[in-house]
Design an enzyme around this catalytic site. Structure first.
Site, PDB file in Angstrom:
ATOM      1  N   GLU A   1       7.266   0.921   3.795  1.00 55.20           N
ATOM      2  CA  GLU A   1       7.660  -0.368   4.386  1.00 55.20           C
ATOM      3  C   GLU A   1       8.833  -0.758   3.177  1.00 55.20           C
ATOM      4  O   GLU A   1       8.430  -0.848   2.349  1.00 55.20           O
ATOM      5  CB  GLU A   1       6.588  -1.742   4.356  1.00 55.20           C
ATOM      6  CG  GLU A   1       7.124  -2.910   4.817  1.00 55.20           C
ATOM      7  CD  GLU A   1       6.225  -3.725   5.190  1.00 55.20           C
ATOM      8  OE1 GLU A   1       4.846  -3.689   4.480  1.00 55.20           O
ATOM      9  OE2 GLU A   1       6.622  -4.859   5.535  1.00 55.20           O
TER      10      GLU A   1
ATOM     11  N   ARG B   1      -6.297   7.303  -2.001  1.00 49.38           N
ATOM     12  CA  ARG B   1      -5.043   6.558  -2.818  1.00 49.38           C
ATOM     13  C   ARG B   1      -5.030   7.022  -4.111  1.00 49.38           C
ATOM     14  O   ARG B   1      -6.395   7.211  -4.606  1.00 49.38           O
ATOM     15  CB  ARG B   1      -5.553   5.051  -2.637  1.00 49.38           C
ATOM     16  CG  ARG B   1      -4.973   4.522  -1.555  1.00 49.38           C
ATOM     17  CD  ARG B   1      -5.290   2.744  -1.559  1.00 49.38           C
ATOM     18  NE  ARG B   1      -4.286   2.119  -2.481  1.00 49.38           N
ATOM     19  CZ  ARG B   1      -3.104   1.587  -1.773  1.00 49.38           C
ATOM     20  NH1 ARG B   1      -3.087   1.763  -0.496  1.00 49.38           N
ATOM     21  NH2 ARG B   1      -2.077   1.230  -2.343  1.00 49.38           N
TER      22      ARG B   1
ATOM     23  N   LYS C   1       2.684  -3.430  -4.471  1.00 47.10           N
ATOM     24  CA  LYS C   1       4.011  -3.993  -4.566  1.00 47.10           C
ATOM     25  C   LYS C   1       4.039  -5.318  -4.817  1.00 47.10           C
ATOM     26  O   LYS C   1       5.030  -5.836  -5.349  1.00 47.10           O
ATOM     27  CB  LYS C   1       5.003  -3.676  -3.232  1.00 47.10           C
ATOM     28  CG  LYS C   1       5.343  -1.988  -3.192  1.00 47.10           C
ATOM     29  CD  LYS C   1       5.956  -1.695  -1.831  1.00 47.10           C
ATOM     30  CE  LYS C   1       5.078  -1.460  -0.725  1.00 47.10           C
ATOM     31  NZ  LYS C   1       5.847  -0.828   0.361  1.00 47.10           N
TER      32      LYS C   1
HETATM   33  P1  ATP Z   1       1.336  -1.825  -1.315  1.00 51.95           P
HETATM   34  O1  ATP Z   1       0.099  -1.842  -1.033  1.00 51.95           O
HETATM   35  O2  ATP Z   1       1.600  -1.463  -2.743  1.00 51.95           O
HETATM   36  O3  ATP Z   1       2.336  -2.684  -0.716  1.00 51.95           O
HETATM   37  P2  ATP Z   1       1.695   0.128   0.956  1.00 51.95           P
HETATM   38  O4  ATP Z   1       0.646   0.809   1.133  1.00 51.95           O
HETATM   39  O5  ATP Z   1       1.752  -1.093   1.791  1.00 51.95           O
HETATM   40  O6  ATP Z   1       1.632  -0.232  -0.707  1.00 51.95           O
HETATM   41  P3  ATP Z   1       3.664   1.446   2.395  1.00 51.95           P
HETATM   42  O7  ATP Z   1       5.234   1.303   1.939  1.00 51.95           O
HETATM   43  O8  ATP Z   1       3.393   1.108   3.585  1.00 51.95           O
HETATM   44  O9  ATP Z   1       3.086   0.837   0.953  1.00 51.95           O
HETATM   45  O10 ATP Z   1       3.221   2.857   1.717  1.00 51.95           O
HETATM   46  C1  ATP Z   1       3.815   4.033   2.549  1.00 51.95           C
HETATM   47  C2  ATP Z   1       2.947   5.229   2.472  1.00 51.95           C
HETATM   48  O11 ATP Z   1       2.449   5.402   0.947  1.00 51.95           O
HETATM   49  C3  ATP Z   1       1.650   4.874   3.252  1.00 51.95           C
HETATM   50  O12 ATP Z   1       1.516   6.135   3.997  1.00 51.95           O
HETATM   51  C4  ATP Z   1       0.488   4.832   2.130  1.00 51.95           C
HETATM   52  O13 ATP Z   1      -0.582   5.415   2.442  1.00 51.95           O
HETATM   53  C5  ATP Z   1       1.002   5.508   1.032  1.00 51.95           C
HETATM   54  N1  ATP Z   1       0.550   5.015  -0.274  1.00 51.95           N
HETATM   55  C6  ATP Z   1       0.850   3.527  -0.619  1.00 51.95           C
HETATM   56  N2  ATP Z   1       0.240   3.590  -1.889  1.00 51.95           N
HETATM   57  C7  ATP Z   1      -0.377   4.689  -2.236  1.00 51.95           C
HETATM   58  C8  ATP Z   1      -1.152   4.968  -3.310  1.00 51.95           C
HETATM   59  N3  ATP Z   1      -1.690   4.181  -4.262  1.00 51.95           N
HETATM   60  N4  ATP Z   1      -1.937   6.317  -2.990  1.00 51.95           N
HETATM   61  C9  ATP Z   1      -1.304   7.266  -2.114  1.00 51.95           C
HETATM   62  N5  ATP Z   1      -0.576   6.677  -1.194  1.00 51.95           N
HETATM   63  C10 ATP Z   1       0.004   5.391  -1.128  1.00 51.95           C
HETATM   64 MG    MG Z   2       1.672  -0.633   4.029  1.00 50.40          MG
END
Ligand code: ATP
Ligand code: MG
Length: 570
Positions: A42, A279, A289
């Protein structure tokens, strides 16, 4: 010091569980052997090392099995998204060394998704709810108690259609209505209790579609369909989405198979499959984020690329290499069990990487002047190996002369026989890569602080000559005074004072490590005057450092990547 086997070489390892699934699918001819993944960030923040774990999986599977990995921006919430983030995400993925096939945006599918929503309404599978978010939440029930149906659940199809269209025309105020899927308010999986498909957002224009859309699809409705439109075969994500998987499948069941809506070129039987892995969490940092944005906005760090941040650009500025980050991902692997990774492992991996490649240079952090009283030359140039014993890794020139900077701690006026470095009384000490000297005395200011150390040198003891083989119990670092370059040295440490800031009560900002940055100045070898941002060095006895992006020829800035000492292996 330099081992034959480079640390960067990926170790032969058994298949992870996702690779096993992919190989089984290939063996069974699923999707005619087609492998397509996607990385779906995102664009509401910068990529962090958690994302890199997902990137290595998504791109890694495509690379390994001759497939393609596309980049898809999951841009369904205009409130928090921006093109700035789109650009930095692309830049960071490229820096990591991955190549995407195409770039897609969930917003490319707003029309198709809207049309699908209309179809759901017409088939009696969706309704417009006028309750508040709080009321809807209250009616959700618990995993063991069924939820309560909304009073709007059974409103006529015509009315739902009319209201949904009014929502999209901007006639309904934000927050006043949502479109919900009509599934099962008693389902033990809470995600099936009439999940929200669409909400109204009119307060913020979308960074790509402007104000064209007033309604925006929720993740659960957008993600699976986007995978489907693109032809994704393996939709890999993190474990928290495991409970969403039945809903992902439910929505796809409504438009594939006997309900085939013709929205995919791969026919009625094609379906993307979601798979989940654990994760990445790392000690002494946060991986959200939202929290990172707060640190940046409030000036608690210098920006998204502050070298203490776990962002990709922060790691880069700290001196991490793409290769080291990828080696780290290989080492931690992929499982179905959530856990916490020791930050020491990350440091261990970059240290092992830099050990093989970073030229060694002298830097004096707490300088005192050394005068070699019997040195009569104009000065000379010493050619030293970048890494001792490895002429193939190049050499550098060091200026030598009568006046040198040495570490204050390398001289003691009165020392016992356990101190091997400089002290008057006849002990011999080698100056790194050059001559053997003996201290003869020192000079002090009125407060008793030593201002100058005096020594004599042995002209026949130069390293690299016959006399250079003579052993001493200690070797000390030095930098010639006239040619020395002054450097601003930023000593970075862990960002948080506690192991798991996210698990603590109270405000996470109170848990920041007050000593995460110390700035000192140092005298460094003249050879560093030519150093450029992203050049890596080992400052002897001090640690591994990288030249900062803001460094200038007249103002050298060095960031500490990691210390020399490895506590991880203990
Ligand atoms: P945040 O919670 O920090 O906003 P998010 O998961 O919402 O992060 P996205 O941009 O939606 O962030 O994530 C893109 C991809 O990265 C998704 O497939 C998500 O599962 C993966 N991802 C995000 N954080 C992690 C993590 N800590 N470990 C592994 N994969 C991750
Ligand atoms: Mg997300």
């Amino acid at each position: 010091m330099v081992s034959d086997k480079m640390v960067n070489e990926p170790e032969a390892r058994s298949l992870n569980f996702i690779e096993q699934i992919v190989e089984k699918d290939l063996a069974e001819g699923v999707n005619n052997g087609r492998i397509q993944t996607r990385f779906p960030p995102e664009p509401n923040g910068y990529l962090h090392i958690g994302h890199v774990k997902a990137i290595c999986m998504d791109f890694g599977i495509a690379e390994k099995y001759n497939g393609v990995c596309n980049l898809r921006f999951d841009d369904t919430n205009p409130v928090k998204e921006d093109t700035e983030y789109v650009e930095t995400i692309e830049r960071d993925i490229a820096w990591l060394g991955f190549k995407w096939g195409k770039i897609f945006y969930a917003s490319d599918y707003f029309q198709q998704l809207y049309d699908l929503a209309i179809r759901f309404i017409k088939e009696g599978k969706a309704y417009v709810d006028e309750q508040t978010a709080e009321q809807i939440a209250e009616q959700k029930g618990t995993p063991t108690e069924p939820g309560v149906a909304s009073p709007y659940r059974d409103r006529p199809i015509e009315e739902n259609l009319r209201l949904f269209e009014a929502m999209q025309r901007g006639e309904i105020e934000e927050g006043k209505m949502v479109l919900r899927a009509k599934i099962d308010m008693a389902n033990p999986n809470m995600h099936f209790r009439d999940p929200i498909m669409y909400r109204i957002i009119t307060s913020h224009p979308h960074h790509r579609t402007g104000t064209k859309w007033k309604v925006y699809p929720m993740y659960d409705f957008a993600h699976g369909q986007s995978d489907y439109f693109e032809g994704v075969t393996h939709s890999i994500c993190t474990l928290e989405f495991e409970v969403h998987r039945p809903l992902y499948d439910y929505f796809l069941d409504q438009i594939t198979g006997e309900n085939f809506a013709g929205l995919s070129p791969y026919g009625p039987d094609y379906r993307p499959k979601q798979r989940e892995f654990n994760r990445l969490n790392i000690t002494y940092t946060v991986m959200s984020k939202r929290k990172m944005l707060q640190l940046v906005k409030e000036g608690l760090v210098a920006g998204w690329d502050d070298p203490r941040m776990p962002t990709v650009c922060g790691l880069r500025r700290r001196g991490y290499t793409p290769q080291a980050i990828r080696t780290f991902m290989d080492k931690i692997g992929y499982t179905k069990v959530e856990g916490m990774i020791d930050q020491g492992l990350l440091e261990h991996v970059i240290r092992e990487d830099l050990k093989e490649t970073a030229p060694r240079v002298c830097a004096i952090f707490d300088p005192v002047k050394l005068v070699i009283t019997n040195y009569e030359g104009e000065g000379e140039t010493i050619v030293a190996e970048n890494i001792d014993g490895h002429p193939e890794l190049g050499t550098r020139e060091m200026k030598f002369g009568k006046e040198l900077w040495i570490e204050r701690g390398d001289f003691l006026e009165e020392a016992d026989n356990k101190f091997y470095r400089l002290s008057p009384g006849g002990r011999e000490v080698r100056l790194k890569a050059s001559y053997i000297i003996q201290a003869t005395g020192c000079e002090k200011d009125e407060n008793g602080n030593i201002t100058t150390v005096y020594a004599t040198y042995d002209p026949n003891s130069k390293s690299g000559t016959e006399g250079g083989n003579r052993k001493t119990k200690a070797t000390i670092n030095w930098v010639e005074c006239n040619s020395a370059v002054e450097a601003e040295v930023r000593l970075y440490d862990r960002l948080f004072a506690v192991e798991n800031p996210s698990a603590e009560e109270g405000d996470f900002r109170d848990l920041l490590n007050p000593d995460s940055l110390k700035v000192v100045s140092a005298k460094v070898e003249a050879s560093l005057a030519k150093a450029k941002p992203q050049d890596h060095f080992q400052l002897l006895k001090q640690g591994y450092f990288v030249v900062d992006d803001d460094s200038q020829p007249e103002h050298l800035i060095l960031n500490r990547t990691c210390s020399l000492k490895d506590n991880y292996l203990k």
